[in-house]
Design a protein around this motif. Sequence first.
Motif, PDB file in Angstrom:
ATOM      1  N   ARG A 232      36.242  24.325  24.041  1.00  0.00           N
ATOM      2  CA  ARG A 232      37.677  24.748  23.777  1.00  0.00           C
ATOM      3  C   ARG A 232      38.579  24.289  25.093  1.00  0.00           C
ATOM      4  O   ARG A 232      39.324  23.707  24.789  1.00  0.00           O
ATOM      5  CB  ARG A 232      37.760  26.129  23.794  1.00  0.00           C
ATOM      6  N   GLY A 233      37.990  24.295  26.327  1.00  0.00           N
ATOM      7  CA  GLY A 233      38.680  23.747  27.472  1.00  0.00           C
ATOM      8  C   GLY A 233      38.937  22.423  27.260  1.00  0.00           C
ATOM      9  O   GLY A 233      39.887  21.864  27.644  1.00  0.00           O
ATOM     10  N   LYS A 234      37.982  21.616  26.889  1.00  0.00           N
ATOM     11  CA  LYS A 234      38.036  20.251  26.879  1.00  0.00           C
ATOM     12  C   LYS A 234      39.023  19.803  25.456  1.00  0.00           C
ATOM     13  O   LYS A 234      39.774  18.913  26.099  1.00  0.00           O
ATOM     14  CB  LYS A 234      36.742  19.701  26.416  1.00  0.00           C
ATOM     15  N   ASP A 235      38.939  20.290  24.544  1.00  0.00           N
ATOM     16  CA  ASP A 235      40.084  20.258  23.502  1.00  0.00           C
ATOM     17  C   ASP A 235      41.297  20.654  24.148  1.00  0.00           C
ATOM     18  O   ASP A 235      42.256  19.788  23.639  1.00  0.00           O
ATOM     19  CB  ASP A 235      39.594  21.162  22.439  1.00  0.00           C
TER      20      ASP A 235
ATOM     21  N   ASN B 278      42.733  17.298  25.498  1.00  0.00           N
ATOM     22  CA  ASN B 278      42.862  16.315  24.819  1.00  0.00           C
ATOM     23  C   ASN B 278      43.961  16.210  23.903  1.00  0.00           C
ATOM     24  O   ASN B 278      44.202  17.029  23.028  1.00  0.00           O
ATOM     25  CB  ASN B 278      41.558  16.461  23.865  1.00  0.00           C
ATOM     26  N   ALA B 279      44.836  15.221  24.165  1.00  0.00           N
ATOM     27  CA  ALA B 279      46.208  15.199  23.480  1.00  0.00           C
ATOM     28  C   ALA B 279      46.203  14.995  22.023  1.00  0.00           C
ATOM     29  O   ALA B 279      47.201  15.206  21.275  1.00  0.00           O
ATOM     30  CB  ALA B 279      47.050  13.966  24.254  1.00  0.00           C
ATOM     31  N   ILE B 280      45.108  14.407  21.395  1.00  0.00           N
ATOM     32  CA  ILE B 280      45.019  14.412  19.792  1.00  0.00           C
ATOM     33  C   ILE B 280      44.496  15.603  19.223  1.00  0.00           C
ATOM     34  O   ILE B 280      44.628  15.615  18.041  1.00  0.00           O
ATOM     35  CB  ILE B 280      43.998  13.179  19.505  1.00  0.00           C
ATOM     36  N   THR B 281      44.205  16.795  19.949  1.00  0.00           N
ATOM     37  CA  THR B 281      43.874  18.041  19.154  1.00  0.00           C
ATOM     38  C   THR B 281      45.007  18.935  19.091  1.00  0.00           C
ATOM     39  O   THR B 281      46.164  18.999  19.885  1.00  0.00           O
ATOM     40  CB  THR B 281      42.929  18.592  20.232  1.00  0.00           C
TER      41      THR B 281
ATOM     42  N   PHE C 145      45.884  21.992  36.214  1.00  0.00           N
ATOM     43  CA  PHE C 145      44.713  22.980  36.978  1.00  0.00           C
ATOM     44  C   PHE C 145      43.606  22.905  36.162  1.00  0.00           C
ATOM     45  O   PHE C 145      42.503  22.869  36.715  1.00  0.00           O
ATOM     46  CB  PHE C 145      45.648  24.158  36.968  1.00  0.00           C
ATOM     47  N   LEU C 146      43.476  22.901  34.998  1.00  0.00           N
ATOM     48  CA  LEU C 146      42.233  22.938  34.011  1.00  0.00           C
ATOM     49  C   LEU C 146      41.571  21.772  34.359  1.00  0.00           C
ATOM     50  O   LEU C 146      40.244  21.756  34.470  1.00  0.00           O
ATOM     51  CB  LEU C 146      42.909  23.105  32.502  1.00  0.00           C
ATOM     52  N   ARG C 147      42.261  20.601  34.359  1.00  0.00           N
ATOM     53  CA  ARG C 147      41.407  19.330  34.369  1.00  0.00           C
ATOM     54  C   ARG C 147      40.781  19.385  36.091  1.00  0.00           C
ATOM     55  O   ARG C 147      39.787  19.095  35.941  1.00  0.00           O
ATOM     56  CB  ARG C 147      42.673  18.266  34.583  1.00  0.00           C
ATOM     57  N   ALA C 148      41.485  19.863  37.047  1.00  0.00           N
ATOM     58  CA  ALA C 148      40.920  20.096  38.440  1.00  0.00           C
ATOM     59  C   ALA C 148      39.773  20.897  38.308  1.00  0.00           C
ATOM     60  O   ALA C 148      38.656  20.614  38.600  1.00  0.00           O
ATOM     61  CB  ALA C 148      41.925  20.629  39.227  1.00  0.00           C
ATOM     62  N   LEU C 149      39.596  21.962  37.360  1.00  0.00           N
ATOM     63  CA  LEU C 149      38.503  22.893  37.409  1.00  0.00           C
ATOM     64  C   LEU C 149      37.474  22.037  36.726  1.00  0.00           C
ATOM     65  O   LEU C 149      36.151  22.036  36.878  1.00  0.00           O
ATOM     66  CB  LEU C 149      38.768  24.105  36.526  1.00  0.00           C
ATOM     67  N   GLY C 150      37.756  21.318  35.636  1.00  0.00           N
ATOM     68  CA  GLY C 150      36.999  20.390  35.151  1.00  0.00           C
ATOM     69  C   GLY C 150      36.117  19.432  35.981  1.00  0.00           C
ATOM     70  O   GLY C 150      35.156  19.034  35.835  1.00  0.00           O
ATOM     71  N   GLU C 151      36.845  19.083  37.151  1.00  0.00           N
ATOM     72  CA  GLU C 151      36.325  18.082  38.025  1.00  0.00           C
ATOM     73  C   GLU C 151      35.652  18.710  39.259  1.00  0.00           C
ATOM     74  O   GLU C 151      35.335  18.092  40.017  1.00  0.00           O
ATOM     75  CB  GLU C 151      37.727  17.201  38.740  1.00  0.00           C
ATOM     76  N   ARG C 152      35.378  20.071  38.834  1.00  0.00           N
ATOM     77  CA  ARG C 152      34.567  20.806  39.871  1.00  0.00           C
ATOM     78  C   ARG C 152      35.331  20.989  41.195  1.00  0.00           C
ATOM     79  O   ARG C 152      34.650  21.769  42.141  1.00  0.00           O
ATOM     80  CB  ARG C 152      33.179  20.393  40.319  1.00  0.00           C
ATOM     81  N   LEU C 153      36.614  21.179  41.195  1.00  0.00           N
ATOM     82  CA  LEU C 153      37.201  21.648  42.386  1.00  0.00           C
ATOM     83  C   LEU C 153      37.503  23.263  42.157  1.00  0.00           C
ATOM     84  O   LEU C 153      37.697  23.703  40.932  1.00  0.00           O
ATOM     85  CB  LEU C 153      38.785  21.229  42.396  1.00  0.00           C
ATOM     86  N   THR C 154      37.189  24.010  43.158  1.00  0.00           N
ATOM     87  CA  THR C 154      37.554  25.431  43.088  1.00  0.00           C
ATOM     88  C   THR C 154      39.105  25.744  43.211  1.00  0.00           C
ATOM     89  O   THR C 154      39.857  24.850  43.724  1.00  0.00           O
ATOM     90  CB  THR C 154      36.876  26.227  44.487  1.00  0.00           C
TER      91      THR C 154
ATOM     92  N   GLY D  47      38.286  31.733  26.904  1.00  0.00           N
ATOM     93  CA  GLY D  47      37.376  30.764  26.622  1.00  0.00           C
ATOM     94  C   GLY D  47      37.270  29.466  26.783  1.00  0.00           C
ATOM     95  O   GLY D  47      36.597  28.433  26.225  1.00  0.00           O
ATOM     96  N   CYS D  48      38.161  29.092  27.759  1.00  0.00           N
ATOM     97  CA  CYS D  48      38.641  27.723  28.219  1.00  0.00           C
ATOM     98  C   CYS D  48      37.449  27.284  29.157  1.00  0.00           C
ATOM     99  O   CYS D  48      37.156  25.963  29.195  1.00  0.00           O
ATOM    100  CB  CYS D  48      39.958  27.274  28.717  1.00  0.00           C
TER     101      CYS D  48
END
Length: 266
Positions: A199-202, A205-208, A225-234, A260-261
Amino acid sequence: MQNYDGQDDLADLTPELVPMFPGAGPFLARFLPYSPPTHAGLNQNFCDLHAFLKYLHEAAWYGYLHASLGDQAAYVLLFEGRTVTAAAASATGEQALGELLNLYEQGAALSAHPLPAVLAHVLSGIGNRAWKFNLTEDFTGLHARPTGAIFYARGEIVATLPATLPYEGAFPAPLRPQTLILPRSLAGWAHHQYTLTLRGKDSMNAITGMYQQFRTQHGLAGIAFLRALGERLTPAEYAMRSDVALHDLEPLVQEFIKTGCVREGG
């Protein structure tokens, strides 16, 4: 107004500040100038400290906070509404910021004292040690001596203060003071890593359709911020890199987990 008859004495024109806490032990407290508080007697019974810090941040406030309980005290300097340096009896920096919060939670009274931006900048370099003084044409910081202290901004004297060190030393101010982050013991969530769910990845994603819904709710800042969390930044690392207030990120993290992101760890 005093008439200098053309014989202006620059020393006489330089403001001499009065120490707010004469004889204080912590370096930061020792060199804080007198300033009547805009807020005094705040306590946790009627003022949430994190909400107050958020208010000061949004106002880009310059000054210092002082919390005292019995013979304990802590001091925190704010620059542009951000906590940038702090001191307590046996701590500086992040640990001293944590000490102020601890004292407040134990019932300490808190006061907020405004300062001109230039003085807040000069004081922002005061930590747990003084350095060798080297006056350059762009030096900004505090020059402490056994005879008193001098405030410099870009190589120019902007104020003096009759507070001393037993030796000569300097506290250079950073070009842009960095925000203090709460220590792990007080803000464990800020030092955790989070894993994006599907859900977080979606949501990135600009097409969703999920992306449009997420962007409407949280804006581009939330996506970043969500992208940074996905890149393992605290969150703490992201706050430092992006110059975002940590207390603005906590509700986002809670919301991301709730919807649930993201999930902790991974």
